[in-house]
Write a protein that holds these residues in place. Structure first.
Motif, PDB file in Angstrom:
ATOM      1  N   ALA A  99      -0.342   7.030  -0.973  1.00 54.34           N
ATOM      2  CA  ALA A  99       1.015   7.395  -1.375  1.00 54.34           C
ATOM      3  C   ALA A  99       1.027   7.718  -2.865  1.00 54.34           C
ATOM      4  CB  ALA A  99       1.985   6.252  -1.075  1.00 54.34           C
ATOM      5  N   GLY A 100       2.112   8.380  -3.282  1.00 60.23           N
ATOM      6  CA  GLY A 100       2.245   8.726  -4.700  1.00 60.23           C
ATOM      7  C   GLY A 100       3.608   9.332  -4.955  1.00 60.23           C
ATOM      8  N   LEU A 101       3.795   9.866  -6.130  1.00 57.66           N
ATOM      9  CA  LEU A 101       5.055  10.531  -6.457  1.00 57.66           C
ATOM     10  C   LEU A 101       5.170  11.823  -5.653  1.00 57.66           C
ATOM     11  CD1 LEU A 101       5.016  10.030 -10.330  1.00 57.66           C
ATOM     12  CD2 LEU A 101       6.486   8.835  -8.680  1.00 57.66           C
ATOM     13  N   PRO A 102       6.395  12.243  -5.312  1.00 59.94           N
ATOM     14  CA  PRO A 102       6.571  13.463  -4.508  1.00 59.94           C
ATOM     15  C   PRO A 102       6.023  14.708  -5.210  1.00 59.94           C
ATOM     16  CG  PRO A 102       8.602  12.190  -4.636  1.00 59.94           C
ATOM     17  CD  PRO A 102       7.666  11.589  -5.627  1.00 59.94           C
ATOM     18  N   ASN A 103       5.462  15.609  -4.420  1.00 60.38           N
ATOM     19  CA  ASN A 103       5.023  16.924  -4.902  1.00 60.38           C
ATOM     20  C   ASN A 103       4.053  16.844  -6.075  1.00 60.38           C
ATOM     21  OD1 ASN A 103       6.856  18.203  -3.024  1.00 60.38           O
ATOM     22  ND2 ASN A 103       8.508  17.676  -4.444  1.00 60.38           N
ATOM     23  N   THR A 104       3.141  15.889  -6.017  1.00 62.79           N
ATOM     24  CA  THR A 104       2.131  15.776  -7.067  1.00 62.79           C
ATOM     25  C   THR A 104       0.734  15.896  -6.470  1.00 62.79           C
ATOM     26  OG1 THR A 104       2.103  13.364  -6.881  1.00 62.79           O
ATOM     27  CG2 THR A 104       3.557  14.299  -8.534  1.00 62.79           C
ATOM     28  N   LYS A 105      -0.155  16.532  -7.213  1.00 63.86           N
ATOM     29  CA  LYS A 105      -1.540  16.669  -6.783  1.00 63.86           C
ATOM     30  C   LYS A 105      -2.416  15.649  -7.516  1.00 63.86           C
ATOM     31  CE  LYS A 105      -1.293  21.613  -5.706  1.00 63.86           C
ATOM     32  NZ  LYS A 105      -1.880  22.958  -5.993  1.00 63.86           N
ATOM     33  N   ALA A 144       1.854   1.714 -10.062  1.00 63.30           N
ATOM     34  CA  ALA A 144       0.775   2.516 -10.646  1.00 63.30           C
ATOM     35  C   ALA A 144       1.127   3.994 -10.844  1.00 63.30           C
ATOM     36  CB  ALA A 144      -0.506   2.355  -9.830  1.00 63.30           C
ATOM     37  N   PRO A 145       1.639   4.706  -9.820  1.00 62.24           N
ATOM     38  CA  PRO A 145       2.001   6.111 -10.046  1.00 62.24           C
ATOM     39  C   PRO A 145       3.230   6.250 -10.951  1.00 62.24           C
ATOM     40  CG  PRO A 145       1.748   5.630  -7.700  1.00 62.24           C
ATOM     41  CD  PRO A 145       1.813   4.324  -8.410  1.00 62.24           C
ATOM     42  N   ARG A 152      -2.629   8.167  -7.093  1.00 57.74           N
ATOM     43  CA  ARG A 152      -2.322   7.735  -5.733  1.00 57.74           C
ATOM     44  C   ARG A 152      -2.502   6.220  -5.640  1.00 57.74           C
ATOM     45  NH1 ARG A 152      -0.685  12.156  -5.406  1.00 57.74           N
ATOM     46  NH2 ARG A 152      -1.210  13.822  -3.923  1.00 57.74           N
ATOM     47  N   ILE A 153      -1.889   5.663  -4.625  1.00 55.68           N
ATOM     48  CA  ILE A 153      -2.157   4.275  -4.265  1.00 55.68           C
ATOM     49  C   ILE A 153      -2.655   4.254  -2.822  1.00 55.68           C
ATOM     50  CG2 ILE A 153      -0.431   3.320  -5.849  1.00 55.68           C
ATOM     51  CD1 ILE A 153       1.385   2.824  -3.389  1.00 55.68           C
ATOM     52  N   GLY A 167      10.657   5.510  -5.015  1.00 55.49           N
ATOM     53  CA  GLY A 167      10.531   6.941  -5.267  1.00 55.49           C
ATOM     54  C   GLY A 167       9.181   7.534  -4.927  1.00 55.49           C
ATOM     55  N   LEU A 168       8.454   6.874  -4.012  1.00 57.23           N
ATOM     56  CA  LEU A 168       7.137   7.358  -3.615  1.00 57.23           C
ATOM     57  C   LEU A 168       7.181   7.932  -2.206  1.00 57.23           C
ATOM     58  CD1 LEU A 168       4.891   4.407  -4.888  1.00 57.23           C
ATOM     59  CD2 LEU A 168       5.636   6.442  -6.143  1.00 57.23           C
ATOM     60  N   VAL A 169       6.181   8.748  -1.891  1.00 59.74           N
ATOM     61  CA  VAL A 169       6.066   9.322  -0.547  1.00 59.74           C
ATOM     62  C   VAL A 169       4.659   9.065  -0.013  1.00 59.74           C
ATOM     63  CG1 VAL A 169       7.794  11.112  -0.914  1.00 59.74           C
ATOM     64  CG2 VAL A 169       5.384  11.586  -1.445  1.00 59.74           C
ATOM     65  N   GLN A 170       4.558   8.990   1.290  1.00 54.28           N
ATOM     66  CA  GLN A 170       3.251   8.825   1.926  1.00 54.28           C
ATOM     67  C   GLN A 170       2.548  10.175   2.002  1.00 54.28           C
ATOM     68  OE1 GLN A 170       3.112   6.576   5.674  1.00 54.28           O
ATOM     69  NE2 GLN A 170       1.677   8.094   6.464  1.00 54.28           N
ATOM     70  N   TYR A 171       1.236  10.177   1.765  1.00 49.49           N
ATOM     71  CA  TYR A 171       0.458  11.401   1.852  1.00 49.49           C
ATOM     72  C   TYR A 171      -0.484  11.404   3.054  1.00 49.49           C
ATOM     73  CZ  TYR A 171       2.189  13.337  -2.512  1.00 49.49           C
ATOM     74  OH  TYR A 171       3.004  13.889  -3.472  1.00 49.49           O
ATOM     75  N   GLU A 172      -1.319  10.387   3.181  1.00 48.81           N
ATOM     76  CA  GLU A 172      -2.303  10.384   4.267  1.00 48.81           C
ATOM     77  C   GLU A 172      -2.378   9.004   4.910  1.00 48.81           C
ATOM     78  OE1 GLU A 172      -5.905  13.083   2.688  1.00 48.81           O
ATOM     79  OE2 GLU A 172      -5.060  11.700   1.212  1.00 48.81           O
ATOM     80  N   LYS A 173      -2.319   8.979   6.219  1.00 43.22           N
ATOM     81  CA  LYS A 173      -2.525   7.734   6.948  1.00 43.22           C
ATOM     82  C   LYS A 173      -4.029   7.500   7.096  1.00 43.22           C
ATOM     83  CE  LYS A 173      -1.321   5.475  11.330  1.00 43.22           C
ATOM     84  NZ  LYS A 173      -0.574   5.605  12.592  1.00 43.22           N
ATOM     85  N   ILE A 174      -4.472   6.289   6.783  1.00 40.91           N
ATOM     86  CA  ILE A 174      -5.905   5.989   6.821  1.00 40.91           C
ATOM     87  C   ILE A 174      -6.295   5.273   8.112  1.00 40.91           C
ATOM     88  CG2 ILE A 174      -7.791   4.724   5.710  1.00 40.91           C
ATOM     89  CD1 ILE A 174      -6.405   5.172   3.040  1.00 40.91           C
ATOM     90  N   VAL A 175      -5.626   4.176   8.428  1.00 40.58           N
ATOM     91  CA  VAL A 175      -6.023   3.406   9.616  1.00 40.58           C
ATOM     92  C   VAL A 175      -4.881   2.501  10.069  1.00 40.58           C
ATOM     93  CG1 VAL A 175      -7.045   1.523   8.238  1.00 40.58           C
ATOM     94  CG2 VAL A 175      -7.839   1.904  10.580  1.00 40.58           C
ATOM     95  N   ASP A 176      -4.751   2.350  11.381  1.00 36.17           N
ATOM     96  CA  ASP A 176      -3.773   1.410  11.930  1.00 36.17           C
ATOM     97  C   ASP A 176      -4.281  -0.017  11.770  1.00 36.17           C
ATOM     98  OD1 ASP A 176      -1.665   3.099  12.979  1.00 36.17           O
ATOM     99  OD2 ASP A 176      -3.123   3.801  14.454  1.00 36.17           O
ATOM    100  N   ILE A 177      -3.348  -0.934  11.547  1.00 32.91           N
ATOM    101  CA  ILE A 177      -3.690  -2.331  11.305  1.00 32.91           C
ATOM    102  C   ILE A 177      -2.918  -3.228  12.265  1.00 32.91           C
ATOM    103  CG2 ILE A 177      -3.602  -4.218   9.614  1.00 32.91           C
ATOM    104  CD1 ILE A 177      -5.596  -2.003   8.897  1.00 32.91           C
TER     105      ILE A 177
END
Length: 209
Positions: A99-105, A144-145, A152-153, A167-177
């Motif tokens: 996750a991280g701030l919206p619209n950031t690379k 952190a962001p 990213r976190i 104010g953060l958004v999810q970017y990539e799902k890594i693994v179900d827990i």
């Protein structure tokens, strides 16, 4: 004499596991839920519970002071202890994501990732072929962001509410827990019959759900 010693994490996982055990037919003392004791007996089942921090449960099981333990898949992936995973208890479900701030690379020159799961984060980005600097934090990863410490976190996501509120958004799902039943390899050989009975009783309840 106690036939089994089980390491249980305090908090949400414990509450859900306790309910599962009772519904599976285990005769557990009611006061275990409210007890401040770190070791609790269930004499009718010949079980002893060690109540521990979630990150410590696999340590107790690996070293044999507990025969069985309940641990989140996140802890197992991060620590990679010498234990056998016997059963997915399907409780405390969530997932790990970036996750991280919206619209950031990610920074092209020196990308930084903050997390309390350095092993999981390192493996994830390595498999993507991306080299990042891992910054290990123990709490308030979302900061952190926001303060420019990381791009990213990598953290646990349950409802996503904490990310949104900060104010953060999810970017990539890594693994179900989810929470898993783990066992010490030596205990599994020495107490195999008793442990198999224990697991079968839990499986029977899980199959009803």
């Amino acid at each position: 004499m106690n036939e089994l010693t089980i390491a249980m994490p305090k908090g949400r996982i414990f509450e859900e596991a306790y309910t599962l055990f009772v519904q599976a037919g285990f005769d557990l003392p009611k006061e275990i839920n409210d007890s401040r004791k770190l070791i609790v007996e269930a004499p009718n089942e010949r079980i002893q519970f060690i109540l521990a921090k979630p990150m410590d449960v696999p340590v107790y099981v690996e070293h044999g002071v507990a025969d069985i333990g309940i641990a989140g898949k996140d802890v197992l992936l991060e620590q990679q202890r010498d234990v056998h995973e016997l059963l997915d208890l399907r409780i405390s479900n969530c997932y790990i994501a970036t996750a991280g701030l919206p619209n950031t690379k990610m920074n092209d020159i020196a990308p930084r990732v903050a997390t309390k799961y350095p092993t999981i984060a390192t493996t994830f980005y390595k498999e993507k072929g991306e080299q990042v600097e891992i910054i290990e934090l123990n709490g308030s990863i979302e900061l952190a962001p926001m303060i420019g410490l990381a791009d990213r976190i990598v953290d646990i996501v349950s409802s996503g509410r904490t990310l949104k509120e900060n104010g953060l958004v999810q970017y990539e799902k890594i693994v179900d827990i989810s929470s898993r039943l783990i066992v010490n390899p030596v205990s599994y050989r020495v107490k195999q019959e008793r442990i198999k009975e224990f697991v079968a009783q839990l499986k029977n309840e899980l199959n009803k759900r």
